[in-house]
Design a protein around this motif. Structure first.
Motif, short mmCIF file in Angstrom:
data_model
loop_
_atom_site.label_atom_id
_atom_site.label_comp_id
_atom_site.label_asym_id
_atom_site.label_seq_id
_atom_site.Cartn_x
_atom_site.Cartn_y
_atom_site.Cartn_z
N ARG A 276 0.84 -1.21 0.00
CA ARG A 276 0.00 0.00 0.00
C ARG A 276 0.87 1.26 0.00
O ARG A 276 0.51 2.26 -0.62
CB ARG A 276 -0.95 0.00 1.19
N LEU A 277 2.01 1.20 0.70
CA LEU A 277 2.91 2.35 0.65
C LEU A 277 3.44 2.57 -0.76
O LEU A 277 3.59 3.72 -1.21
CB LEU A 277 4.07 2.15 1.63
N SER A 278 3.70 1.48 -1.46
CA SER A 278 4.17 1.61 -2.86
C SER A 278 3.08 2.23 -3.72
O SER A 278 3.35 3.09 -4.57
CB SER A 278 4.56 0.24 -3.41
N VAL A 279 1.84 1.79 -3.52
CA VAL A 279 0.71 2.35 -4.26
C VAL A 279 0.57 3.84 -3.94
O VAL A 279 0.38 4.67 -4.84
CB VAL A 279 -0.59 1.59 -3.91
N LEU A 280 0.69 4.17 -2.68
CA LEU A 280 0.54 5.56 -2.25
C LEU A 280 1.67 6.42 -2.82
O LEU A 280 1.45 7.58 -3.20
CB LEU A 280 0.54 5.64 -0.72
N LYS A 281 2.86 5.84 -2.90
CA LYS A 281 4.00 6.57 -3.46
C LYS A 281 3.77 6.91 -4.93
O LYS A 281 4.08 8.02 -5.39
CB LYS A 281 5.27 5.74 -3.30
N VAL A 282 3.20 5.96 -5.67
CA VAL A 282 2.89 6.22 -7.09
C VAL A 282 1.89 7.36 -7.20
O VAL A 282 2.05 8.28 -8.01
CB VAL A 282 2.33 4.95 -7.76
N ILE A 283 0.86 7.34 -6.35
CA ILE A 283 -0.17 8.39 -6.40
C ILE A 283 0.43 9.74 -6.03
O ILE A 283 0.09 10.77 -6.62
CB ILE A 283 -1.34 8.03 -5.46
N ALA A 284 1.34 9.74 -5.04
CA ALA A 284 1.97 11.00 -4.62
C ALA A 284 2.86 11.57 -5.71
O ALA A 284 2.88 12.79 -5.93
CB ALA A 284 2.80 10.76 -3.35
N GLN A 285 3.59 10.70 -6.44
CA GLN A 285 4.53 11.17 -7.45
C GLN A 285 3.89 11.38 -8.81
O GLN A 285 4.36 12.19 -9.61
CB GLN A 285 5.70 10.17 -7.57
N LYS A 286 2.79 10.64 -9.06
CA LYS A 286 2.09 10.75 -10.34
C LYS A 286 0.61 11.03 -10.07
O LYS A 286 -0.24 10.14 -10.16
CB LYS A 286 2.23 9.46 -11.15
N PRO A 287 0.29 12.28 -9.68
CA PRO A 287 -1.10 12.60 -9.38
C PRO A 287 -2.02 12.27 -10.55
O PRO A 287 -1.63 12.36 -11.72
CB PRO A 287 -1.06 14.11 -9.12
N GLU A 296 0.54 -1.19 -13.13
CA GLU A 296 1.72 -1.40 -13.97
C GLU A 296 2.99 -0.98 -13.24
O GLU A 296 4.01 -1.67 -13.29
CB GLU A 296 1.58 -0.61 -15.27
N ARG A 297 2.92 0.15 -12.53
CA ARG A 297 4.12 0.69 -11.89
C ARG A 297 4.55 -0.14 -10.67
O ARG A 297 5.73 -0.23 -10.36
CB ARG A 297 3.90 2.14 -11.48
N VAL A 298 3.58 -0.75 -9.97
CA VAL A 298 3.95 -1.55 -8.79
C VAL A 298 4.08 -3.03 -9.13
O VAL A 298 4.45 -3.85 -8.27
CB VAL A 298 2.93 -1.36 -7.63
N GLY A 299 3.75 -3.41 -10.36
CA GLY A 299 3.93 -4.80 -10.80
C GLY A 299 2.94 -5.77 -10.20
O GLY A 299 3.28 -6.92 -9.92
N LEU A 300 1.69 -5.32 -10.02
CA LEU A 300 0.64 -6.18 -9.48
C LEU A 300 -0.57 -6.15 -10.40
O LEU A 300 -0.70 -5.26 -11.26
CB LEU A 300 0.24 -5.72 -8.07
N SER A 301 -1.46 -7.10 -10.20
CA SER A 301 -2.68 -7.14 -11.01
C SER A 301 -3.61 -6.01 -10.60
O SER A 301 -3.60 -5.55 -9.44
CB SER A 301 -3.40 -8.48 -10.82
N PRO A 302 -4.43 -5.52 -11.53
CA PRO A 302 -5.38 -4.45 -11.21
C PRO A 302 -6.32 -4.82 -10.07
O PRO A 302 -6.69 -3.96 -9.26
CB PRO A 302 -6.14 -4.26 -12.52
N SER A 303 -6.70 -6.10 -9.96
CA SER A 303 -7.64 -6.49 -8.90
C SER A 303 -7.00 -6.36 -7.52
O SER A 303 -7.64 -5.93 -6.56
CB SER A 303 -8.13 -7.92 -9.12
N VAL A 304 -5.72 -6.75 -7.41
CA VAL A 304 -5.01 -6.62 -6.12
C VAL A 304 -4.84 -5.15 -5.75
O VAL A 304 -5.08 -4.73 -4.62
CB VAL A 304 -3.64 -7.32 -6.19
#
Length: 350
Positions: A276-287, A296-304
């Motif tokens: 979740r921190l990785s997801v949050l980091k993507v949102i913070a850096q790529k609003p 795609e950026r965290v390397g997980l499926s869209p459902s996860v």
């Protein structure tokens, strides 16, 4: 049909008295200067007005007495609880055995305290009366007795300086809160009785054992104060139980503290996961990134990623944005994270 308590059958109801006290308000505010965790703004104001030397000397004097809570016992039998200069003069004029009586928590009978006192004589007396385990009898708490006259002179001098140079301008700041609390507590007493009131304020269901045993309690006195570093202080003995309590802790205040705690827990649970921190980091850096790009950026499926986004949203850390009513993107609510330390500290100070 709701149950209504008849307070006339409650043995504590007839003992209850309410009192606003400038003396205890001042004593508790001094404790808040020493223990700045609960009212840091008050400590800083005093430091600014009276200087670092005053705060340091007060702290040095109070530290051995649980930040002054043991010293405040001197306020119990003040001739006029709203006359601060008179109270200071009263303490200054006490004979030393009476002064020692209060400084040792009124645990030893006054008639047993010698006129000429020392640390050794008080330690011996506390041991003789079975009070050697009391916090009033710690090696630090009794150091004052070897220089009793000098200690008392320093104490009343600090009090007088605090009152004359600063506190006199704030002496009635507490009254609106205290008077409002007295009205509310009187209503509670009338509706629920003295035992319910006592339990609500102190957390205890019964009065302490009488001290001394042959003097039953004749009065249960509630004293609201505003600037204090504790929910309540209870002084008891010689027919009186005095409960000095924080009148700023209204039901609304308690609810807000609980809400802040729950929000903080939700945020911390949401942050306590590496993904979740990785997801949050993507949102913070790529609003305004959408779920697919985040995955795609965290390397997980869209459902996860979708499950993690829901938890972040439920915790109030992100919000959804859909400019075209079709595609959903996400934005970090940074203020929620910035406000987390304040919520935690507010709960810890409560």
């Amino acid at each position: 049909m709701p149950l209504q308590v008849d307070p006339t059958y409650d043995p504590l109801t007839q003992l209850v008295q309410f009192e606003t006290s400038r003396v205890f308000e001042m004593l508790m505010s001094l404790q808040s200067v020493v223990d700045s965790f609960h009212h840091p703004e008050w400590t800083e104001t005093v430091r600014r007005e009276l200087g670092n030397q005053f705060v340091e000397e007060l702290s040095e004097l109070y530290r051995g007495f649980q930040d002054g809570s043991l010293i405040s016992e001197l306020g119990i039998d003040a001739p006029d609880t709203n006359d601060i200069p008179g109270f200071i003069d009263h303490v200054k004029a006490m004979d030393m055995s009476r002064f020692a009586f209060y400084m040792t928590g009124r645990l030893c009978p006054l008639e047993l305290i010698p006129a000429s006192i020392s640390r050794a004589s008080l330690e011996q007396l506390m041991k003789k009366t079975g009070n050697e385990e009391s916090s009033y009898c710690s090696p630090v708490s009794l150091q004052w007795a070897d220089e009793a006259d000098r200690f008392r002179e320093r104490l009343v001098s600090l009090w007088r300086s605090y009152y004359d140079k600063f506190y006199v301008g704030h002496v009635d700041d507490f009254l609106p809160c205290a008077q409002k609390s007295v009205v509310e507590r009187r209503d509670q007493l009338a509706q629920q009785g003295g035992t319910a009131l006592y339990t609500d304020v102190t957390g205890w269901k019964e009065l302490p054992d009488a001290v001394p045993p042959e003097q039953p309690y004749r009065e249960l006195r509630f004293i609201p104060v505003f600037r204090t570093n504790t929910r309540r202080m209870t002084y008891f003995g010689y027919g009186l139980v005095a409960v000095v309590y924080d009148c700023s802790r209204t039901e609304q205040y308690e609810r807000s503290i609980e809400e802040d705690k729950n929000r903080a827990l939700d945020i911390m649970r949401a942050l306590a996961d590496d993904t979740r921190l990785s997801v949050l980091k993507v949102i913070a850096q790529k609003p305004h990134s959408n779920g697919r790009k985040i995955a795609e950026r965290v390397g997980l499926s869209p459902s996860v990623v979708s499950r993690h986004l829901k938890q972040l949203k439920d915790a109030g850390l992100i919000e959804e944005h859909s400019p075209d009513n079709r595609n959903i993107s996400y934005r970090l609510l940074i203020d929620r994270i910035n406000g987390l330390p304040d919520k935690v500290i507010r709960y810890l100070r409560d």
